[in-house]
Design an enzyme around this catalytic site. Sequence first.
Site, PDB file in Angstrom:
ATOM      1  N   TYR A 105       0.855  -1.187   0.000  1.00 16.57           N
ATOM      2  CA  TYR A 105       0.000   0.000   0.000  1.00 16.57           C
ATOM      3  C   TYR A 105       0.888   1.233   0.000  1.00 16.57           C
ATOM      4  O   TYR A 105       1.912   1.253  -0.665  1.00 16.57           O
ATOM      5  CB  TYR A 105      -0.987  -0.050   1.176  1.00 16.57           C
ATOM      6  CG  TYR A 105      -2.195   0.797   0.866  1.00 16.57           C
ATOM      7  CD1 TYR A 105      -2.978   0.534  -0.256  1.00 16.57           C
ATOM      8  CD2 TYR A 105      -2.541   1.887   1.649  1.00 16.57           C
ATOM      9  CE1 TYR A 105      -4.057   1.336  -0.587  1.00 16.57           C
ATOM     10  CE2 TYR A 105      -3.621   2.680   1.335  1.00 16.57           C
ATOM     11  CZ  TYR A 105      -4.375   2.400   0.218  1.00 16.57           C
ATOM     12  OH  TYR A 105      -5.427   3.188  -0.116  1.00 16.57           O
ATOM     13  N   ARG A 158      -8.870  10.546  -8.636  1.00 14.93           N
ATOM     14  CA  ARG A 158      -8.048  11.245  -7.645  1.00 14.93           C
ATOM     15  C   ARG A 158      -7.294  10.216  -6.818  1.00 14.93           C
ATOM     16  O   ARG A 158      -7.604   9.977  -5.661  1.00 14.93           O
ATOM     17  CB  ARG A 158      -8.939  12.121  -6.767  1.00 14.93           C
ATOM     18  CG  ARG A 158      -8.200  13.246  -6.066  1.00 14.93           C
ATOM     19  CD  ARG A 158      -8.589  13.344  -4.619  1.00 14.93           C
ATOM     20  NE  ARG A 158      -8.191  12.142  -3.874  1.00 14.93           N
ATOM     21  CZ  ARG A 158      -8.388  11.966  -2.586  1.00 14.93           C
ATOM     22  NH1 ARG A 158      -9.017  12.882  -1.875  1.00 14.93           N
ATOM     23  NH2 ARG A 158      -7.992  10.850  -1.974  1.00 14.93           N
ATOM     24  N   LYS A 176      -6.527  -1.958  -1.199  1.00 14.77           N
ATOM     25  CA  LYS A 176      -7.418  -1.769  -0.049  1.00 14.77           C
ATOM     26  C   LYS A 176      -7.991  -3.098   0.425  1.00 14.77           C
ATOM     27  O   LYS A 176      -8.045  -3.390   1.635  1.00 14.77           O
ATOM     28  CB  LYS A 176      -8.569  -0.823  -0.424  1.00 14.77           C
ATOM     29  CG  LYS A 176      -8.174   0.630  -0.534  1.00 14.77           C
ATOM     30  CD  LYS A 176      -8.228   1.329   0.819  1.00 14.77           C
ATOM     31  CE  LYS A 176      -7.955   2.816   0.676  1.00 14.77           C
ATOM     32  NZ  LYS A 176      -8.063   3.550   1.929  1.00 14.77           N
ATOM     33  N   GLU A 247     -13.967   4.957  -3.292  1.00 15.86           N
ATOM     34  CA  GLU A 247     -12.545   5.205  -3.075  1.00 15.86           C
ATOM     35  C   GLU A 247     -11.951   6.108  -4.156  1.00 15.86           C
ATOM     36  O   GLU A 247     -12.104   5.851  -5.354  1.00 15.86           O
ATOM     37  CB  GLU A 247     -11.794   3.867  -3.062  1.00 15.86           C
ATOM     38  CG  GLU A 247     -10.320   3.974  -2.770  1.00 15.86           C
ATOM     39  CD  GLU A 247     -10.040   4.423  -1.343  1.00 15.86           C
ATOM     40  OE1 GLU A 247      -8.981   5.034  -1.114  1.00 15.86           O
ATOM     41  OE2 GLU A 247     -10.875   4.151  -0.453  1.00 15.86           O
ATOM     42  N   ASP A 248     -11.294   7.167  -3.723  1.00 17.07           N
ATOM     43  CA  ASP A 248     -10.502   8.044  -4.599  1.00 17.07           C
ATOM     44  C   ASP A 248     -11.304   8.645  -5.750  1.00 17.07           C
ATOM     45  O   ASP A 248     -10.826   8.736  -6.884  1.00 17.07           O
ATOM     46  CB  ASP A 248      -9.265   7.299  -5.127  1.00 17.07           C
ATOM     47  CG  ASP A 248      -8.182   7.182  -4.062  1.00 17.07           C
ATOM     48  OD1 ASP A 248      -8.363   7.738  -2.969  1.00 17.07           O
ATOM     49  OD2 ASP A 248      -7.152   6.543  -4.315  1.00 17.07           O
ATOM     50  N   ASP A 270     -14.215   6.194   2.116  1.00 19.79           N
ATOM     51  CA  ASP A 270     -13.075   6.106   3.034  1.00 19.79           C
ATOM     52  C   ASP A 270     -12.290   7.403   3.085  1.00 19.79           C
ATOM     53  O   ASP A 270     -11.777   7.779   4.136  1.00 19.79           O
ATOM     54  CB  ASP A 270     -12.170   4.951   2.611  1.00 19.79           C
ATOM     55  CG  ASP A 270     -11.015   4.760   3.568  1.00 19.79           C
ATOM     56  OD1 ASP A 270     -11.266   4.683   4.787  1.00 19.79           O
ATOM     57  OD2 ASP A 270      -9.865   4.696   3.108  1.00 19.79           O
ATOM     58  N   ASP A 271     -12.188   8.117   1.957  1.00 21.33           N
ATOM     59  CA  ASP A 271     -11.426   9.367   1.929  1.00 21.33           C
ATOM     60  C   ASP A 271     -12.084  10.436   2.797  1.00 21.33           C
ATOM     61  O   ASP A 271     -11.398  11.315   3.322  1.00 21.33           O
ATOM     62  CB  ASP A 271     -11.299   9.883   0.490  1.00 21.33           C
ATOM     63  CG  ASP A 271     -10.646   8.856  -0.409  1.00 21.33           C
ATOM     64  OD1 ASP A 271      -9.507   8.481  -0.124  1.00 21.33           O
ATOM     65  OD2 ASP A 271     -11.291   8.406  -1.367  1.00 21.33           O
ATOM     66  N   ASN A 410      -0.227  11.610   1.334  1.00 24.71           N
ATOM     67  CA  ASN A 410       0.677  10.613   0.779  1.00 24.71           C
ATOM     68  C   ASN A 410       0.502  10.588  -0.737  1.00 24.71           C
ATOM     69  O   ASN A 410      -0.473  11.146  -1.250  1.00 24.71           O
ATOM     70  CB  ASN A 410       0.423   9.222   1.412  1.00 24.71           C
ATOM     71  CG  ASN A 410      -1.021   8.777   1.317  1.00 24.71           C
ATOM     72  OD1 ASN A 410      -1.618   8.788   0.254  1.00 24.71           O
ATOM     73  ND2 ASN A 410      -1.593   8.374   2.443  1.00 24.71           N
TER      74      ASN A 410
END
Length: 553
Positions: A105, A158, A176, A247-248, A270-271, A410
């Site tokens: 990850y 993203r 994930k 996600e993203d 999650d973000d 990150n």
Amino acid sequence: MTADRRRRAPRAAGGLRGMALLQNPLRNKGTAFAEAEREALGLRGLLPPAVLTQDQQAARVLHNLRRMTDPLDKFVSLNALHDRNEALFFRVVMDHPDEMMPIIYTPTVGLACQQYGLIFQRPRGVFVSAQDRGLVADLLRNWPHRKVGIIVVTDGERILGLGDLGANGMGIPVGKLSLYTALAGVHPELCLPVMLDVGTNNAALRDDPLYIGIKQQRLRGPEFDALFDEFVAAAQEVFPGVVIQFEDFANLNAFRLLEKYRERVCCFNDDIQGTASVALAGLYSALRVTKAKLADQRVLFLGAGEAATGICDLIVSALVDEGLPQSEARRRCWLFDSKGLVVQSRADLAEHKRHYAHDHAPTADFHSAVEHLKPTAIIGVAAVGQAFDRQVLEAMARINARPIVFALSNPTSKAECTADEAYRWTGGRALFACGSPFDPVTIEGKTLVPRQGNNSYIFPGVGLGLIAARARRATDAMFLAAARALAEQVTADDLAQGSLYPALARVRDVSAHIAAAVVKVAVADGVAGVQRRARLLPFVQSQMYDPRYRSFV
């Protein structure tokens, strides 16, 4: 071998024999198949004669990995292991989380996504493209496992702090879901990565002959919404009750998709929510050191997107739960975006920022915002590398006896500061958390051990809890409970060495406690499909996957 044992063995192996069994990662044990299994399952001659234990196999994997110097080579090697022997892959990751997490990850997964077209070997998950309108349910039925419990879906717009990577973003759902299994024991058969390929606005990818996605501009508006509606409906049809993690997604879609579906299906972002929960847990840990109350904090965020506003929203929920009026709670949180401090006089604010636009003079640079607002904590979630410079950190140290500094962006290149900078420029007084891993730092004879304020502490346990509870919804109360459960797992010894989160070696136990907290909320709020239980922790632990080999005969 008796005929009865020969009959039982194929059933235990899922009906697979011979080369088909060796090519199935969920059941393959490679050289660990015992003599009796080889005889019963048609494997004799297909494997070298030596029978090795799983521990011996793991030692060989580690030996080969540790000879490599390139993180991407290590990623590819582990990915290949995942593709051929899932139990061994998860045994290695679980037994060596500090070593393996940065490979599978962050930060290496970002580089892997950038190079996905070059390193792609075997498909893992389902690719749903803009060309598949009307066929999404059929695509999901092509997945070989019918009891899917959780889907992680992205459109790749993203990815981490790297931007639009299109279909290359599939590396994130795969990574994930590996963490769901490794860190919380969610069985790999329950996990499905999905890439919603709606095109990419990254011209370099569209021009790349090795790009694995469709080469068109991104779908927007009604066309995007129609495809996403079809995906959500198809997921519930093919896998009834499945949890969906968004996600993203870029800010353009992240907030509105969560608001659109959160009361219809069991889903979360999650973000937004996972990041919020892990950040709040870190604040709770820091406050155990400062002996202060959450209501006494002033938190300044570098960034005003889904991560920042998600953290703000959960802090507000926690403060309201502690008795503070919502309007007062919101005044504890301040945002700073690419145009400066988010204040009421600005006319350019997106809807998600307006709750945190306070009455204050415009401020164009972050250091000035620190000097004017005198925050007790600064949290970086804007993926602007080195934004917490010496001037900012020294100001925080002058204002606070124990400044709280979270550099959560990150990969590592996007970190607002390093651990060494945070500690040295505050005289070793910073209460620091990071989004990417940093080595311990020794200042004046004392060694400080920074730990990642990474969502991986939260989302695996939350997902396990949602699955165990058969929850119909994922609520904000669950993420607040998860934050508190995580903070409770931080020991006095952790705090003494500057660590605001538990050691990764304990993460499965931490995830179990988080899952139990989620189940408790789900039952109390009437959104669970299971009955109230007196002992939630053993209930959760009984459902956790153990990647040790079992005998097929």
